[in-house]
Design a protein around this motif. Sequence first.
Motif, PDB file in Angstrom:
ATOM      1  N   THR A 134     -29.402  -4.389  56.313  1.00  0.00           N
ATOM      2  CA  THR A 134     -28.285  -5.045  55.383  1.00  0.00           C
ATOM      3  C   THR A 134     -27.824  -4.024  54.144  1.00  0.00           C
ATOM      4  N   ALA A 135     -26.560  -3.608  54.195  1.00  0.00           N
ATOM      5  CA  ALA A 135     -26.364  -2.608  53.003  1.00  0.00           C
ATOM      6  C   ALA A 135     -26.706  -3.113  51.557  1.00  0.00           C
ATOM      7  N   PRO A 136     -27.294  -2.306  50.709  1.00  0.00           N
ATOM      8  CA  PRO A 136     -27.708  -2.336  49.385  1.00  0.00           C
ATOM      9  C   PRO A 136     -26.481  -3.052  48.700  1.00  0.00           C
ATOM     10  N   ALA A 137     -26.778  -3.881  47.519  1.00  0.00           N
ATOM     11  CA  ALA A 137     -25.604  -4.445  46.685  1.00  0.00           C
ATOM     12  C   ALA A 137     -25.085  -3.473  45.968  1.00  0.00           C
ATOM     13  N   ARG A 138     -23.776  -3.501  45.727  1.00  0.00           N
ATOM     14  CA  ARG A 138     -23.292  -2.438  45.204  1.00  0.00           C
ATOM     15  C   ARG A 138     -23.022  -2.536  43.594  1.00  0.00           C
ATOM     16  N   MET A 139     -23.154  -1.645  42.827  1.00  0.00           N
ATOM     17  CA  MET A 139     -23.197  -1.933  41.392  1.00  0.00           C
ATOM     18  C   MET A 139     -22.036  -2.336  40.673  1.00  0.00           C
ATOM     19  N   LEU A 140     -21.978  -2.996  39.772  1.00  0.00           N
ATOM     20  CA  LEU A 140     -20.814  -3.563  39.173  1.00  0.00           C
ATOM     21  C   LEU A 140     -20.562  -2.650  37.694  1.00  0.00           C
ATOM     22  N   VAL A 141     -19.386  -2.590  37.452  1.00  0.00           N
ATOM     23  CA  VAL A 141     -18.827  -1.777  36.092  1.00  0.00           C
ATOM     24  C   VAL A 141     -17.875  -2.409  35.496  1.00  0.00           C
ATOM     25  N   ALA A 142     -18.028  -2.389  34.081  1.00  0.00           N
ATOM     26  CA  ALA A 142     -16.868  -3.005  33.277  1.00  0.00           C
ATOM     27  C   ALA A 142     -16.649  -2.053  32.001  1.00  0.00           C
ATOM     28  N   GLY A 150     -10.657   1.161  18.368  1.00  0.00           N
ATOM     29  CA  GLY A 150     -12.052   1.261  18.488  1.00  0.00           C
ATOM     30  C   GLY A 150     -12.544   2.048  19.922  1.00  0.00           C
ATOM     31  N   LYS A 151     -13.610   2.295  19.944  1.00  0.00           N
ATOM     32  CA  LYS A 151     -14.412   2.835  21.470  1.00  0.00           C
ATOM     33  C   LYS A 151     -14.696   1.782  22.360  1.00  0.00           C
ATOM     34  N   PRO A 152     -14.004   1.852  23.578  1.00  0.00           N
ATOM     35  CA  PRO A 152     -14.549   0.998  24.532  1.00  0.00           C
ATOM     36  C   PRO A 152     -16.123   0.890  24.705  1.00  0.00           C
ATOM     37  N   VAL A 153     -16.711  -0.105  25.218  1.00  0.00           N
ATOM     38  CA  VAL A 153     -18.085  -0.096  25.570  1.00  0.00           C
ATOM     39  C   VAL A 153     -18.149  -0.387  27.193  1.00  0.00           C
ATOM     40  N   THR A 154     -18.908   0.537  27.685  1.00  0.00           N
ATOM     41  CA  THR A 154     -19.045   0.608  29.475  1.00  0.00           C
ATOM     42  C   THR A 154     -20.177  -0.234  29.495  1.00  0.00           C
ATOM     43  N   ALA A 155     -20.255  -1.060  30.742  1.00  0.00           N
ATOM     44  CA  ALA A 155     -21.128  -1.773  31.122  1.00  0.00           C
ATOM     45  C   ALA A 155     -21.563  -1.495  32.530  1.00  0.00           C
ATOM     46  N   VAL A 156     -22.910  -1.377  32.870  1.00  0.00           N
ATOM     47  CA  VAL A 156     -22.997  -1.140  34.232  1.00  0.00           C
ATOM     48  C   VAL A 156     -24.237  -2.007  34.715  1.00  0.00           C
ATOM     49  N   TYR A 157     -23.981  -2.714  36.117  1.00  0.00           N
ATOM     50  CA  TYR A 157     -25.057  -3.779  36.217  1.00  0.00           C
ATOM     51  C   TYR A 157     -25.375  -3.658  37.480  1.00  0.00           C
ATOM     52  N   ASP A 158     -26.807  -3.564  37.801  1.00  0.00           N
ATOM     53  CA  ASP A 158     -27.500  -3.564  39.045  1.00  0.00           C
ATOM     54  C   ASP A 158     -27.876  -4.978  39.420  1.00  0.00           C
ATOM     55  N   PRO A 159     -27.293  -5.612  40.584  1.00  0.00           N
ATOM     56  CA  PRO A 159     -27.476  -6.700  41.059  1.00  0.00           C
ATOM     57  C   PRO A 159     -28.813  -6.963  41.776  1.00  0.00           C
ATOM     58  N   VAL A 160     -29.433  -5.701  42.379  1.00  0.00           N
ATOM     59  CA  VAL A 160     -30.854  -5.900  42.833  1.00  0.00           C
ATOM     60  C   VAL A 160     -31.877  -5.933  41.870  1.00  0.00           C
ATOM     61  N   SER A 161     -31.609  -5.311  40.658  1.00  0.00           N
ATOM     62  CA  SER A 161     -33.042  -5.231  39.646  1.00  0.00           C
ATOM     63  C   SER A 161     -32.636  -6.239  38.785  1.00  0.00           C
ATOM     64  N   GLY A 162     -31.309  -6.622  38.510  1.00  0.00           N
ATOM     65  CA  GLY A 162     -30.833  -7.437  37.306  1.00  0.00           C
ATOM     66  C   GLY A 162     -30.592  -6.684  35.901  1.00  0.00           C
ATOM     67  N   GLY A 163     -30.764  -5.479  36.017  1.00  0.00           N
ATOM     68  CA  GLY A 163     -30.740  -4.588  34.855  1.00  0.00           C
ATOM     69  C   GLY A 163     -29.299  -4.518  34.575  1.00  0.00           C
ATOM     70  N   LEU A 164     -29.047  -4.716  33.154  1.00  0.00           N
ATOM     71  CA  LEU A 164     -27.510  -4.494  32.703  1.00  0.00           C
ATOM     72  C   LEU A 164     -27.509  -3.618  31.481  1.00  0.00           C
ATOM     73  N   ARG A 165     -26.881  -2.379  31.384  1.00  0.00           N
ATOM     74  CA  ARG A 165     -26.845  -1.503  30.526  1.00  0.00           C
ATOM     75  C   ARG A 165     -25.478  -1.104  29.831  1.00  0.00           C
ATOM     76  N   LEU A 166     -25.503  -0.948  28.713  1.00  0.00           N
ATOM     77  CA  LEU A 166     -23.991  -0.817  27.882  1.00  0.00           C
ATOM     78  C   LEU A 166     -24.217   0.415  26.969  1.00  0.00           C
ATOM     79  N   THR A 167     -22.991   1.105  26.737  1.00  0.00           N
ATOM     80  CA  THR A 167     -23.239   2.094  25.894  1.00  0.00           C
ATOM     81  C   THR A 167     -23.150   1.732  24.544  1.00  0.00           C
ATOM     82  N   GLU A 168     -23.038   2.627  23.341  1.00  0.00           N
ATOM     83  CA  GLU A 168     -23.363   2.372  22.044  1.00  0.00           C
ATOM     84  C   GLU A 168     -22.146   1.561  21.766  1.00  0.00           C
ATOM     85  N   SER A 169     -22.284   0.299  20.794  1.00  0.00           N
ATOM     86  CA  SER A 169     -21.409  -0.225  20.386  1.00  0.00           C
ATOM     87  C   SER A 169     -21.068  -0.282  18.758  1.00  0.00           C
ATOM     88  N   ALA A 170     -19.946  -0.373  18.483  1.00  0.00           N
ATOM     89  CA  ALA A 170     -19.793  -0.310  16.865  1.00  0.00           C
ATOM     90  C   ALA A 170     -18.753  -1.444  16.740  1.00  0.00           C
TER      91      ALA A 170
END
Length: 247
Positions: A134-142, A150-170
């Motif tokens: 089975t192919a690994p789950a693909r990353m999700l980005v927003a 203002g500066k946009p915030v980039t979010a990257v989500y890994d469906p396998v580990s459940g980790g969600l990371r976002l860049t600096e927010s102001a």
Amino acid sequence: MSEDVIPTGDDPDVAAAELVLGLLEGEERAVALRRVLAEPGFAQEVERWRQHLEPLFEIWPEVAAPPGMMERLDQALDGPAAPRRAALLRTGRLWPGIAIASSLLAAGLLLVVLVRPTPPVPTAMPPKRQPVATAPARMLVASIDPSVEGKPVTAVYDPVSGGLRLTESALADADRSAELWVIAGDGVPHSLGLLHASGGSTFMVTGDNRARLVAGATLAVSLEPVGGSPSGSPTGPVVAKGVLSQV
């Protein structure tokens, strides 16, 4: 492809397009995903490529290979039987036979490329067919864009580990907290946590929210009292939002 999308310059950076097309693997893919987090411009380029290429997949949807295609490819790869080759040598028709077999093989491989969304990983032909992994789950980005300047915030989500990371927010000031919400198909906001004003934010998504973080779901940021919404629902204005998409 329109000229405003194709990268230009003496040394164009095509990593964003390669990431969207699924051409990067291993360390190259990991480097590109880290750039999505670290470089807002690169993240926006990934989103531009995804929006530009997405209609092409609708024009050529995935279809099943014709019945018997794999058997014909196996036969072409195995080659004609030894007696047949000897007969062709005796009659001087060996090279035309090879040309015909090569043409059939090329046509079959072209059809496989057209009907599959991504090229298969080349592997040695085993004596017995093995189940395909089975192919690994693909990353999700927003790209979570502010409703005002203002500066946009980039979010990257890994469906396998459940980790969600976002860049600096102001997005919030000292008197309020920026709270992140996911809005799935039910249209109801569900809190994912509070964003840090510096250094980026990392969440470990658990429970039902993991099922809500899918392609097409919306990530939104609202301004709440310090410490977060007291009611479990957004109480302040929504100041930024973006849609998750696969890369």
